[in-house]
Design a protein around this motif. Structure first.
Motif, mmCIF file in Angstrom:
data_model
loop_
_atom_site.group_PDB
_atom_site.id
_atom_site.type_symbol
_atom_site.label_atom_id
_atom_site.label_comp_id
_atom_site.label_asym_id
_atom_site.label_seq_id
_atom_site.Cartn_x
_atom_site.Cartn_y
_atom_site.Cartn_z
ATOM 1 N N PRO A 132 3.634 -2.117 -1.466
ATOM 2 C CA PRO A 132 3.367 -1.531 -0.155
ATOM 3 C C PRO A 132 2.163 -0.621 -0.160
ATOM 4 O O PRO A 132 1.818 -0.013 -1.167
ATOM 5 N N GLY A 133 1.511 -0.493 1.001
ATOM 6 C CA GLY A 133 0.419 0.448 1.153
ATOM 7 C C GLY A 133 0.923 1.865 1.234
ATOM 8 O O GLY A 133 2.112 2.140 1.260
ATOM 9 N N LYS A 134 -0.014 2.830 1.282
ATOM 10 C CA LYS A 134 0.332 4.245 1.321
ATOM 11 C C LYS A 134 0.172 4.771 2.735
ATOM 12 O O LYS A 134 0.022 4.038 3.698
ATOM 13 N N ALA A 135 0.185 6.101 2.828
ATOM 14 C CA ALA A 135 -0.007 6.799 4.105
ATOM 15 C C ALA A 135 1.035 6.375 5.126
ATOM 16 O O ALA A 135 0.750 5.723 6.121
ATOM 17 N N ALA A 136 2.280 6.760 4.900
ATOM 18 C CA ALA A 136 3.390 6.343 5.756
ATOM 19 C C ALA A 136 3.210 6.808 7.189
ATOM 20 O O ALA A 136 3.542 6.095 8.132
ATOM 21 N N MET A 137 2.670 7.993 7.389
ATOM 22 C CA MET A 137 2.520 8.496 8.756
ATOM 23 C C MET A 137 1.546 7.640 9.544
ATOM 24 O O MET A 137 1.759 7.373 10.726
ATOM 25 N N ALA B 277 2.265 5.269 13.094
ATOM 26 C CA ALA B 277 1.450 5.228 14.310
ATOM 27 C C ALA B 277 1.030 3.806 14.642
ATOM 28 O O ALA B 277 1.048 3.380 15.789
ATOM 29 N N ILE B 278 0.663 3.044 13.592
ATOM 30 C CA ILE B 278 0.240 1.662 13.810
ATOM 31 C C ILE B 278 1.386 0.824 14.326
ATOM 32 O O ILE B 278 1.256 0.024 15.256
ATOM 33 N N ALA C 297 -0.662 -3.008 3.115
ATOM 34 C CA ALA C 297 0.122 -3.178 4.336
ATOM 35 C C ALA C 297 -0.566 -2.546 5.539
ATOM 36 O O ALA C 297 -0.472 -3.055 6.663
ATOM 37 N N GLU C 298 -1.256 -1.433 5.328
ATOM 38 C CA GLU C 298 -1.938 -0.775 6.443
ATOM 39 C C GLU C 298 -3.011 -1.667 7.050
ATOM 40 O O GLU C 298 -3.156 -1.747 8.278
ATOM 41 N N PRO D 81 6.953 -6.545 -1.577
ATOM 42 C CA PRO D 81 7.470 -5.322 -0.941
ATOM 43 C C PRO D 81 6.683 -4.915 0.298
ATOM 44 O O PRO D 81 7.244 -4.360 1.242
ATOM 45 N N ALA D 82 5.382 -5.218 0.312
ATOM 46 C CA ALA D 82 4.558 -4.844 1.465
ATOM 47 C C ALA D 82 4.967 -5.593 2.726
ATOM 48 O O ALA D 82 4.748 -5.110 3.843
ATOM 49 N N TYR D 83 5.552 -6.774 2.561
ATOM 50 C CA TYR D 83 5.887 -7.577 3.726
ATOM 51 C C TYR D 83 6.984 -6.944 4.572
ATOM 52 O O TYR D 83 7.094 -7.238 5.771
ATOM 53 N N ALA D 84 7.803 -6.085 3.992
ATOM 54 C CA ALA D 84 8.834 -5.400 4.777
ATOM 55 C C ALA D 84 8.185 -4.548 5.853
ATOM 56 O O ALA D 84 8.648 -4.497 7.002
ATOM 57 N N THR D 85 7.108 -3.861 5.502
ATOM 58 C CA THR D 85 6.372 -3.042 6.466
ATOM 59 C C THR D 85 5.751 -3.917 7.546
ATOM 60 O O THR D 85 5.751 -3.573 8.736
#
Length: 407
Positions: free
Chosen positions: A10-15, A19-20, A180-181, A199-203
């Motif tokens: 997964p990518g970072k920066a959850a916040m 927003a996205i 993911a971002e 794991p990134a696909y969940a996002t």
């Protein structure tokens, strides 16, 4: 397959992702029913869309039929079709995707399909996690829908490299880890996997973007893999073109194989070792079936397992050391490269005769090999090369597409 082996996190920066995701939920661009937003995008006035919906009308004038592929199927329901991938990854359970004709209302589905991803077709924006998708999109005249790729450097197709050269195409996993971002921010109509979850696909799924599995590598036959062009035809509304393209490929493959069937089998040595263990195609693998179809024979041919065997060097030397033709799956270009990997290769009859072949004729600077890109859609070209190796008398003057004889 090179891109099939990419693993992503997964990518970072959850916040930022929150927003996205919120923005996507509001817009629901190109997605039917994956978010609370109503149903169909683009508008019914767009090319390829239904302009005046009639629930009694069958909107699929061309219905695709699968002859060789067994890992996915397609069913038709007037204004939508359902694609079911039996094994989206090794050990995976069946997944279904609902493809709704643009301009038709969201279907009210029950049972397992109630939770299936829905998207409007024809799509206008696809993210691709594997270079194996590119030849199908190119053959269908649909490269313009390609808006994201895992790695630009691994692509061989000149047309596709031109397509991805600019900023209009997002590179979301250049080092093998999906961002993911980037995927979510780009809002593609769908992301097509390389036949492996990540794991990134969940996002991505939470953002309302359908994630569809392309697992053609789990097919048992060369033409079964090639027939996945119809998967992309269903997404892009190019069913007739897919049928014509595939029929030509299948016909050319059968013609070549029928020619080789009349010749006596030629003994060959296949593949090469990695860290002391040989990855040996069995008769049940796709490569094994192509070697058989090309009129080749080898010690593991009678093994019908769909997985490769793993003999050690001693076993291979004992069973296949006298074969006068060696067909590898490497990027080697010279015999010196082969010997540098394993000095004992010099003992092989094929090494002594100089008849060592590798699919290294089309390898780009990043190591992307076109046999694992174009070769998936065009087994007719692969088997043509193999027949010219095993029975050169049947293919005088053959122009090789993928294979070269090592210098």
């Amino acid at each position: 397959m090179i891109n099939k082996l990419l693993h992503r996190t997964p990518g970072k920066a959850a916040m930022a992702l929150v927003a996205i995701v919120t923005t996507l939920a509001a817009t629901a661009c190109g997605v039917v029913g994956s978010s609370p937003a109503p149903g169909v995008a683009p508008s019914s006035g767009s090319p390829g869309c239904i302009s005046d919906f009639d629930p009694k009308t069958d909107y699929f004038g061309v219905k695709q039929k699968l002859e060789y592929a067994t890992n996915f199927d397609i069913s038709y329901h007037k204004s939508y079709q359902v694609i079911t991938v039996q094994r989206p990854e090794v050990g995976g359970k069946p997944e279904s995707y609902v493809l709704v004709k643009c301009g038709a209302p969201k279907p009210d589905l029950t049972g397992e399909l109630a939770e299936a991803p829905q998207l409007s077709t024809p799509v206008h924006s696809l993210f691709s996690a594997s270079t194996t998708h590119i030849p199908s999109l190119e053959a269908l005249g649909q490269l313009d829908v390609l808006t994201g790729v895992a790695s630009k450097s691994l692509i061989n197709s000149a047309a596709a490299r031109s397509r991805v050269a600019g900023d209009q195409v997002t590179e979301f996993a250049p080092a093998g880890t999906a961002d993911a971002e980037k995927i979510v921010a780009s809002q593609p109509d769908a992301l097509i996997t390389a036949g492996m979850d990540d794991p990134a696909y969940a996002t991505v799924r939470k953002a309302g973007i359908p994630v569809l599995a392309d697992a053609e590598y789990l097919e048992r036959t060369p033409l079964g893999q090639a027939e996945w062009i119809k998967f992309f035809a269903a997404l892009t509304g190019t069913e007739q073109r897919a049928a014509e393209t595939f029929d030509t490929i299948a016909g050319d493959y059968r013609t070549a194989v029928n020619k080789a069937a009349k010749a006596d089998p030629t003994e060959v040595l296949l593949s090469q070792p990695y860290q002391g263990v040989w990855t040996m195609p069995t008769g049940g693998t796709v490569m094994g079936k192509m070697i058989t179809d090309a009129g080749g024979s080898w010690a593991w041919q009678s093994d019908t397992s769909p997985s490769s065997a793993s003999p050690d060097l001693e076993q291979v030397f004992t069973k296949s050391g006298k074969a006068k033709i060696w067909i590898t799956s490497t990027n080697w270009k010279t015999r010196k490269e082969a010997l540098a990997d394993e000095p004992r290769f010099a003992q092989l009859a094929a090494y002594k005769s100089g008849a060592i072949w590798a699919p290294s004729k089309q390898v780009n600077a990043a190591g992307g090999n076109n046999i694992f890109e174009l070769g998936v859609l065009r087994p007719d070209l692969v088997v043509g090369d193999l027949i010219a190796i095993t029975h050169p008398d049947l293919e005088p003057g053959h122009r090789f597409t993928f294979y070269r004889k090592l210098k």
